[in-house]
Each structure stands twice: as C-alpha cells, then as structure tokens.
Scaffold this active site. Structure first.
Site, PDB file in Angstrom:
ATOM      1  N   ASP A  41     -26.536  20.451  58.400  1.00  0.00           N
ATOM      2  CA  ASP A  41     -25.850  21.722  58.668  1.00  0.00           C
ATOM      3  C   ASP A  41     -24.681  21.862  57.690  1.00  0.00           C
ATOM      4  OD1 ASP A  41     -24.371  23.906  59.745  1.00  0.00           O
ATOM      5  OD2 ASP A  41     -25.312  23.545  61.686  1.00  0.00           O
ATOM      6  N   SER A  82     -25.115  29.471  61.636  1.00  0.00           N
ATOM      7  CA  SER A  82     -26.153  28.465  61.896  1.00  0.00           C
ATOM      8  C   SER A  82     -27.244  28.977  62.831  1.00  0.00           C
ATOM      9  CB  SER A  82     -25.534  27.192  62.483  1.00  0.00           C
ATOM     10  OG  SER A  82     -24.774  26.548  61.495  1.00  0.00           O
ATOM     11  N   ASP A 257     -21.326  20.228  58.702  1.00  0.00           N
ATOM     12  CA  ASP A 257     -20.745  21.575  58.798  1.00  0.00           C
ATOM     13  C   ASP A 257     -19.306  21.532  59.323  1.00  0.00           C
ATOM     14  OD1 ASP A 257     -21.008  24.573  59.079  1.00  0.00           O
ATOM     15  OD2 ASP A 257     -20.778  24.066  61.199  1.00  0.00           O
ATOM     16  N   HIS A 261     -15.849  22.953  57.825  1.00  0.00           N
ATOM     17  CA  HIS A 261     -14.943  23.909  58.496  1.00  0.00           C
ATOM     18  C   HIS A 261     -13.522  23.356  58.564  1.00  0.00           C
ATOM     19  CE1 HIS A 261     -17.632  27.069  59.780  1.00  0.00           C
ATOM     20  NE2 HIS A 261     -18.505  26.194  60.262  1.00  0.00           N
ATOM     21  N   ASP A 299     -29.050  24.855  56.500  1.00  0.00           N
ATOM     22  CA  ASP A 299     -29.092  26.246  56.984  1.00  0.00           C
ATOM     23  C   ASP A 299     -28.187  27.144  56.146  1.00  0.00           C
ATOM     24  OD1 ASP A 299     -26.877  24.833  57.895  1.00  0.00           O
ATOM     25  OD2 ASP A 299     -27.021  25.566  59.954  1.00  0.00           O
ATOM     26  N   HIS A 300     -27.172  26.524  55.505  1.00  0.00           N
ATOM     27  CA  HIS A 300     -26.204  27.232  54.651  1.00  0.00           C
ATOM     28  C   HIS A 300     -25.223  26.199  54.135  1.00  0.00           C
ATOM     29  CE1 HIS A 300     -23.331  26.550  57.817  1.00  0.00           C
ATOM     30  NE2 HIS A 300     -24.229  27.013  58.662  1.00  0.00           N
TER      31      HIS A 300
HETATM   32 MG    MG Z   1     -25.845  22.981  63.539  1.00  0.00          MG
HETATM   33 ZN    ZN Z   2     -20.620  26.305  60.542  1.00  0.00          ZN
END
Ligand code: MG
Ligand code: ZN
Length: 370
Positions: A41, A82, A257, A261, A299-300
C-alpha cells in the site's frame, strides 16, 4: 400443492449446501492456477528502491523477471485512495474514491475472490492493518464507504474467503449493533484465533481459518510483529494449496502507506523490508509450483517519497553517498507504481498498464491456464 412442497424442500436444501459446492459442479477452469497478489500500500518506485539500499543488501523484488508500471487513477480522481485503488485491482473497474467493491453507481462489482470461487478455488487475504481496512476489504466486501468497517466485517463472514489474517477484532466483537461476529465466523465454518499465529500449523483442508490478532491494526513496529506478514503468507499458502483446483491469495504490506502519510522514512523503509520477506515466501512457493503466478504492485504511491541526496552539492564528495529520504506530501500521489510478475502468465504484466488491467490479466491467467 405437491409440486410447491417439493420446490420449497429443494430451496431449503439449497440453503444448506454451500454456494461454492453447488457452483463447483458446474464450472471448471482448464488447469489449476494459483495467483498470489502482493500489494504494497502506497509503494511507489522510490519505496521499492529502498529495499535495494537498506536492509541486508539482498531483496526479492529483483528476482521478478517481468516488470511494468501501473497508472493508479480512480474514476473520479487522478490521485486515488486505497478503497478505489483496491477495488480497481480486485474487480477491474475504476470507481469513486472511498468505494469498496461498488461502481460509480454504487452497484456491486464482482471481485476476483467471487469469480474464482465459482470454479471451486480457495481464496485468502492477509494484511497488517485491520482485515476490514480498505485494501483487503476490496477483495470480499461491497460498501459505499471504506470507513464502514462493521459492515465490511459482516461481508467477510458471508464471503467465500477460506483464510484470513490481520487485525480488527473490535469490528467483530465490539460492534454498535451489539452482535457477536466472532461467533458468526465460527458458525460459517471458521476456526478463529485472536491470540497469535500458531508455531505449527497443520491445517484441515475442510476448514476455514481466521486470525484476528489486534483490536485494529497490528503493531506499527514491524520488528514487534514476530514476522507476521511472512508467516501468515506461508500459512495461507499451506492451507489454500491443499485445494487441487488452485487458489487466489492477496497479501498486503498495509503500513508502507502509513509511513508515507507520517512522512516517517524509517517507518516506511522498515515496512518495505517486512513486505519483502512476504515476497520471498510467495516466490519460494512459485519456484516449486509452476502453475503459480506471483504479482507485486501498489494501489498508489504515498508521500511523494524520494531517496534524495541530502543537498545539491558536487563539492562535498560524500553528499552523493548519503541518502536523505524526503517527502513531497502527507497524502497520496499520482506517480506510476511498479508491477512485478513471476511465473505462469507473468509476461503479460510487462509495460504500461492501468490498475484495472492487472485484474483483467489475472482473470485471463485463471481462464486460459497460462
Ligand atoms: Mg491498505
Ligand atoms: Zn493512504
């Protein structure tokens, strides 16, 4: 009258027989295929690159012979979240940011778990977040918003999933509706464990397994998770591979992820290195089992992360030998993410693709057997 009685009896019987067994009789793929999809992620190319510069000097990313890129946009935004990012991978359709398994008209999309279950395959999801978090949820749930984790838990109970491991106990046993969903899981054939992964796992192919090892997410310190991600991946493979029809498994390095962040490079890099260990488990299985496809993607990207030199200076010789990671945002970015593939059908993933193409290519590999 008699006829009506017979119909209602048949209807009752059909309720008792699991849908998967009914479907299994009708549909069969040409060949048994296993697909293991590993999602980092928020893992852009820089995040992946950190496995080349940090850790013990070796990594499993570079063992993937076929590589490409994925454009991760959603139906509504250049930069996805996500939920839409997971739904694109799980269901092959771009949707609005925040949606789990629904299209832009809020209608349910068939996901890869539902698709292969019709053919009698086994399925699993593993994550270091709550198992009801956006990415894993995209593979079994259908809700208007990602934060509806109690509804997502309900969808997991009803789903075709045969093995899951992650966090999120509270969405099952501390629910606003007061219902006891850990009991519901057991009623649906799950062996449920809320303490730890077993040291020895002798799975019964007739059973389903659910491991919920934290109230919400698992520890944010990878080293405190006892190698959870790699071990759970191994257990999932051990269990699911007992199905001779094949299996689909999604494994998520969820917290890459969150390091992004938080703009916390150490957190992020430790999560990438932890995810890398799960890659090795999947690759080791695929090397021995040739009917297996392993895909790694994201996912990104999160954070606009870079492995930059500390400062722009050619005078100080050491500057270009010291990486000082930087971030451009506390959110996600539109940068293309890596796609890596190994094994059966892996060459399809070379080049540029949309996130939704990854679903189409996985599906094609199951259908064609190559
Ligand atoms: Mg996730
Ligand atoms: Zn995120």
């Amino acid at each position: 009258m008699k006829y009506k009685f017979l119909v209602s009896i048949l209807f009752l019987v059909s309720l008792l027989v699991p849908a998967q067994l009914l479907a299994q009789k009708n549909k069969k793929f040409k060949k048994p295929i296993n697909v293991i999809l590993l999602i980092g992620d928020g893992m852009g190319t820089s995040q992946m690159s950190s496995a080349f510069y940090y850790g013990n000097g070796t990594n499993s990313f570079e063992e993937f012979p076929f590589t490409g890129f994925s454009n991760t946009s959603s139906a509504t935004h250049k930069i996805t979240d996500s939920a839409a990012g997971g739904t694109a991978l799980a269901s092959g359709t771009r949707t609005y940011n925040g949606a789990i398994g629904l299209n832009t008209d809020s209608l349910p999309l068939q996901n890869i778990v539902e698709f292969v279950s019709q053919y009698g395959l086994s399925t699993g999801v593993v994550a270091t977040s709550s198992i009801t978090h956006a990415t894993p949820a995209s593979f079994y749930a259908h809700t208007k918003w990602r934060n509806m984790e109690e509804d997502i838990a309900k969808d997991l109970v009803k789903s075709e999933i045969d093995f899951f491991a992650g966090g999120g106990i509270k969405f099952f046993n501390q629910r606003k509706d007061g219902l006891k969903y850990l009991d519901s899981l057991k009623m649906h054939g799950f062996e449920v464990d809320t303490t730890s992964l077993p040291l020895q796992f002798k799975s019964d192919p007739a059973k389903k397994y659910g491991f919920l090892l934290a109230s919400k997410e698992l520890s944010k310190t990878a080293s405190l998770r006892n190698n959870f991600l790699a071990n759970a991946t191994q257990m999932a493979i051990d269990h699911l591979s007992k199905n001779k029809n094949g299996f689909f498994l999604m494994v998520e390095g969820s917290q890459i992820d969150w390091g992004g962040h938080a703009n916390d490079a150490e957190y992020l890099i430790n999560e990438v290195l932890d995810f890398d260990k799960a890659l090795k488990v999947a690759l080791d299985f695929a090397k021995k089992n040739k009917n297996t496809l392993v895909i790694v993607t994201a996912d990104h990207e999160t954070g606009g992360f870079t492995l930059a030199a500390g400062k722009e200076s050619y005078e100080d010789e050491d500057t270009y030998n010291n990486i000082s990671p930087t971030f451009a945002t506390g959110g996600h970015s539109a940068t293309l993410v890596p796609v890596l593939a190994f094994g059966k059908g892996a060459s399809k993933f070379v080049g540029f693709q949309k996130n939704t193409d990854i679903f189409d290519k996985m599906k094609e590999t199951f259908v064609k057997g190559e």
